[in-house]
Design a protein around this motif. Sequence first.
Motif, PDB file in Angstrom:
ATOM      1  N   ILE A 167     -28.358  57.175  -8.913  1.00  0.00           N
ATOM      2  CA  ILE A 167     -29.104  56.950  -9.803  1.00  0.00           C
ATOM      3  C   ILE A 167     -29.186  58.011 -10.718  1.00  0.00           C
ATOM      4  O   ILE A 167     -29.822  59.118  -9.536  1.00  0.00           O
ATOM      5  CB  ILE A 167     -29.823  56.016  -9.471  1.00  0.00           C
ATOM      6  CG1 ILE A 167     -29.452  54.393  -8.647  1.00  0.00           C
ATOM      7  CG2 ILE A 167     -31.470  54.935 -10.415  1.00  0.00           C
ATOM      8  CD1 ILE A 167     -30.503  53.345  -7.861  1.00  0.00           C
ATOM      9  N   VAL A 168     -29.520  57.858 -11.742  1.00  0.00           N
ATOM     10  CA  VAL A 168     -30.668  59.423 -12.680  1.00  0.00           C
ATOM     11  C   VAL A 168     -31.821  59.350 -11.570  1.00  0.00           C
ATOM     12  O   VAL A 168     -32.627  58.049 -12.231  1.00  0.00           O
ATOM     13  CB  VAL A 168     -30.311  59.097 -13.650  1.00  0.00           C
ATOM     14  CG1 VAL A 168     -31.458  60.249 -14.161  1.00  0.00           C
ATOM     15  CG2 VAL A 168     -28.943  59.253 -14.564  1.00  0.00           C
ATOM     16  N   ARG A 169     -32.018  60.021 -11.481  1.00  0.00           N
ATOM     17  CA  ARG A 169     -34.587  59.815 -11.193  1.00  0.00           C
ATOM     18  C   ARG A 169     -34.109  61.537 -11.933  1.00  0.00           C
ATOM     19  O   ARG A 169     -34.081  62.597 -12.499  1.00  0.00           O
ATOM     20  CB  ARG A 169     -34.107  60.515  -9.424  1.00  0.00           C
ATOM     21  CG  ARG A 169     -33.603  59.640  -9.219  1.00  0.00           C
ATOM     22  CD  ARG A 169     -34.694  58.649  -8.552  1.00  0.00           C
ATOM     23  NE  ARG A 169     -34.193  57.611  -7.940  1.00  0.00           N
ATOM     24  CZ  ARG A 169     -33.754  55.877  -7.774  1.00  0.00           C
ATOM     25  NH1 ARG A 169     -34.010  55.757  -9.320  1.00  0.00           N
ATOM     26  NH2 ARG A 169     -33.549  55.908  -6.885  1.00  0.00           N
ATOM     27  N   TYR A 170     -35.374  60.960 -12.770  1.00  0.00           N
ATOM     28  CA  TYR A 170     -36.410  61.539 -13.844  1.00  0.00           C
ATOM     29  C   TYR A 170     -37.546  62.310 -13.536  1.00  0.00           C
ATOM     30  O   TYR A 170     -37.996  62.124 -12.338  1.00  0.00           O
ATOM     31  CB  TYR A 170     -36.647  60.487 -14.714  1.00  0.00           C
ATOM     32  CG  TYR A 170     -35.349  60.332 -16.260  1.00  0.00           C
ATOM     33  CD1 TYR A 170     -34.954  61.291 -17.018  1.00  0.00           C
ATOM     34  CD2 TYR A 170     -34.773  59.219 -15.608  1.00  0.00           C
ATOM     35  CE1 TYR A 170     -33.569  60.611 -18.004  1.00  0.00           C
ATOM     36  CE2 TYR A 170     -33.301  58.563 -16.565  1.00  0.00           C
ATOM     37  CZ  TYR A 170     -33.119  59.726 -16.969  1.00  0.00           C
ATOM     38  OH  TYR A 170     -32.523  59.308 -18.166  1.00  0.00           O
ATOM     39  N   PRO A 171     -37.518  63.586 -13.597  1.00  0.00           N
ATOM     40  CA  PRO A 171     -38.986  63.450 -13.492  1.00  0.00           C
ATOM     41  C   PRO A 171     -40.355  63.226 -13.833  1.00  0.00           C
ATOM     42  O   PRO A 171     -40.076  61.495 -15.025  1.00  0.00           O
ATOM     43  CB  PRO A 171     -39.525  65.584 -14.223  1.00  0.00           C
ATOM     44  CG  PRO A 171     -38.462  65.337 -14.693  1.00  0.00           C
ATOM     45  CD  PRO A 171     -37.190  64.560 -15.015  1.00  0.00           C
ATOM     46  N   LYS A 172     -41.923  62.986 -13.280  1.00  0.00           N
ATOM     47  CA  LYS A 172     -42.438  62.180 -13.200  1.00  0.00           C
ATOM     48  C   LYS A 172     -43.195  62.154 -15.131  1.00  0.00           C
ATOM     49  O   LYS A 172     -43.400  61.033 -15.143  1.00  0.00           O
ATOM     50  CB  LYS A 172     -43.885  62.015 -12.594  1.00  0.00           C
ATOM     51  CG  LYS A 172     -44.404  64.238 -12.187  1.00  0.00           C
ATOM     52  CD  LYS A 172     -45.937  63.485 -11.464  1.00  0.00           C
ATOM     53  CE  LYS A 172     -46.749  64.945 -11.278  1.00  0.00           C
ATOM     54  NZ  LYS A 172     -45.006  65.894 -12.159  1.00  0.00           N
ATOM     55  N   GLU A 173     -42.914  62.790 -15.306  1.00  0.00           N
ATOM     56  CA  GLU A 173     -43.790  62.537 -16.811  1.00  0.00           C
ATOM     57  C   GLU A 173     -42.993  62.121 -17.763  1.00  0.00           C
ATOM     58  O   GLU A 173     -43.702  61.858 -18.479  1.00  0.00           O
ATOM     59  CB  GLU A 173     -43.078  64.602 -16.770  1.00  0.00           C
ATOM     60  CG  GLU A 173     -43.968  65.824 -16.537  1.00  0.00           C
ATOM     61  CD  GLU A 173     -43.806  66.083 -14.874  1.00  0.00           C
ATOM     62  OE1 GLU A 173     -44.650  66.539 -14.775  1.00  0.00           O
ATOM     63  OE2 GLU A 173     -42.691  66.119 -14.772  1.00  0.00           O
ATOM     64  N   PHE A 174     -41.369  61.563 -17.317  1.00  0.00           N
ATOM     65  CA  PHE A 174     -40.742  60.525 -18.388  1.00  0.00           C
ATOM     66  C   PHE A 174     -41.454  59.517 -17.915  1.00  0.00           C
ATOM     67  O   PHE A 174     -41.023  58.585 -19.303  1.00  0.00           O
ATOM     68  CB  PHE A 174     -39.059  60.239 -18.116  1.00  0.00           C
ATOM     69  CG  PHE A 174     -38.439  61.511 -18.942  1.00  0.00           C
ATOM     70  CD1 PHE A 174     -37.953  61.142 -19.881  1.00  0.00           C
ATOM     71  CD2 PHE A 174     -38.439  62.561 -17.850  1.00  0.00           C
ATOM     72  CE1 PHE A 174     -37.138  62.428 -20.312  1.00  0.00           C
ATOM     73  CE2 PHE A 174     -37.201  63.433 -18.602  1.00  0.00           C
ATOM     74  CZ  PHE A 174     -36.522  63.272 -19.773  1.00  0.00           C
ATOM     75  N   GLY A 175     -42.552  58.756 -16.892  1.00  0.00           N
ATOM     76  CA  GLY A 175     -42.576  58.315 -16.981  1.00  0.00           C
ATOM     77  C   GLY A 175     -41.325  56.351 -16.477  1.00  0.00           C
ATOM     78  O   GLY A 175     -42.117  55.675 -16.218  1.00  0.00           O
ATOM     79  N   ILE A 176     -40.959  57.033 -15.588  1.00  0.00           N
ATOM     80  CA  ILE A 176     -40.092  56.188 -15.357  1.00  0.00           C
ATOM     81  C   ILE A 176     -39.535  56.391 -14.066  1.00  0.00           C
ATOM     82  O   ILE A 176     -39.972  56.639 -12.898  1.00  0.00           O
ATOM     83  CB  ILE A 176     -38.498  56.763 -15.598  1.00  0.00           C
ATOM     84  CG1 ILE A 176     -38.872  56.498 -16.738  1.00  0.00           C
ATOM     85  CG2 ILE A 176     -37.588  55.716 -15.685  1.00  0.00           C
ATOM     86  CD1 ILE A 176     -37.074  57.148 -18.147  1.00  0.00           C
ATOM     87  N   ASP A 177     -40.304  54.943 -13.094  1.00  0.00           N
ATOM     88  CA  ASP A 177     -40.354  54.800 -11.502  1.00  0.00           C
ATOM     89  C   ASP A 177     -38.828  53.612 -12.011  1.00  0.00           C
ATOM     90  O   ASP A 177     -38.669  53.213 -11.442  1.00  0.00           O
ATOM     91  CB  ASP A 177     -41.772  53.739 -11.707  1.00  0.00           C
ATOM     92  CG  ASP A 177     -42.485  55.062 -12.070  1.00  0.00           C
ATOM     93  OD1 ASP A 177     -42.745  56.651 -11.482  1.00  0.00           O
ATOM     94  OD2 ASP A 177     -43.966  54.262 -12.228  1.00  0.00           O
TER      95      ASP A 177
END
Length: 177
Positions: A167-177
């Motif tokens: 699963i792709v994990r984005y930096p917190k700045e993307f606002g995706i948890d």
Amino acid sequence: MLKIRKEEEEDHGKVFDLIEEAFRQMEHSDHQEHFLVEKLRKSEAFIPELSLVAEDDNGEIAGHILFTKITVEGGGQSFPSLALAPVSVKPEYQNKGVGARLILQGHHIAKELGYESVILLGHENYYPRFGYEKTSNFGISFPFEIPEENGMAIELVKDGLKNVHGIVRYPKEFGID
């Protein structure tokens, strides 16, 4: 003739306005892309060499692209990759190859920096011309629901995504948890 160069700090205001203008009429946009870029510039995911602008002969910024660090998490492993988000072109420069130049130059620099892949959410009719394929072909998924054809990845080097699943994990700045 357009020149692709690294974004400098004095470009930030112009780039902010350009991104807002580029996405203003886009129906599949939350119209927050310009704020996202500001947050990402201050994050650990930011790679200054991969924040690029396209500049015309008059020094006018016609486009911008940003690649940031992400990971693919799966099977107890974490694989580094890049997110391409967003690519922005001023409306009067759209459909003139500016976005393509930014994408290709970004791929070139990313490869030189040692990155092996790029992942994006984008238009299924645009990105395949650069070699992007559905992430599902690689066993990569997103932490949210998207139409399968809009999640794409490219291997910058041969087998850059071989044995990368998860699963792709984005930096917190993307606002995706």
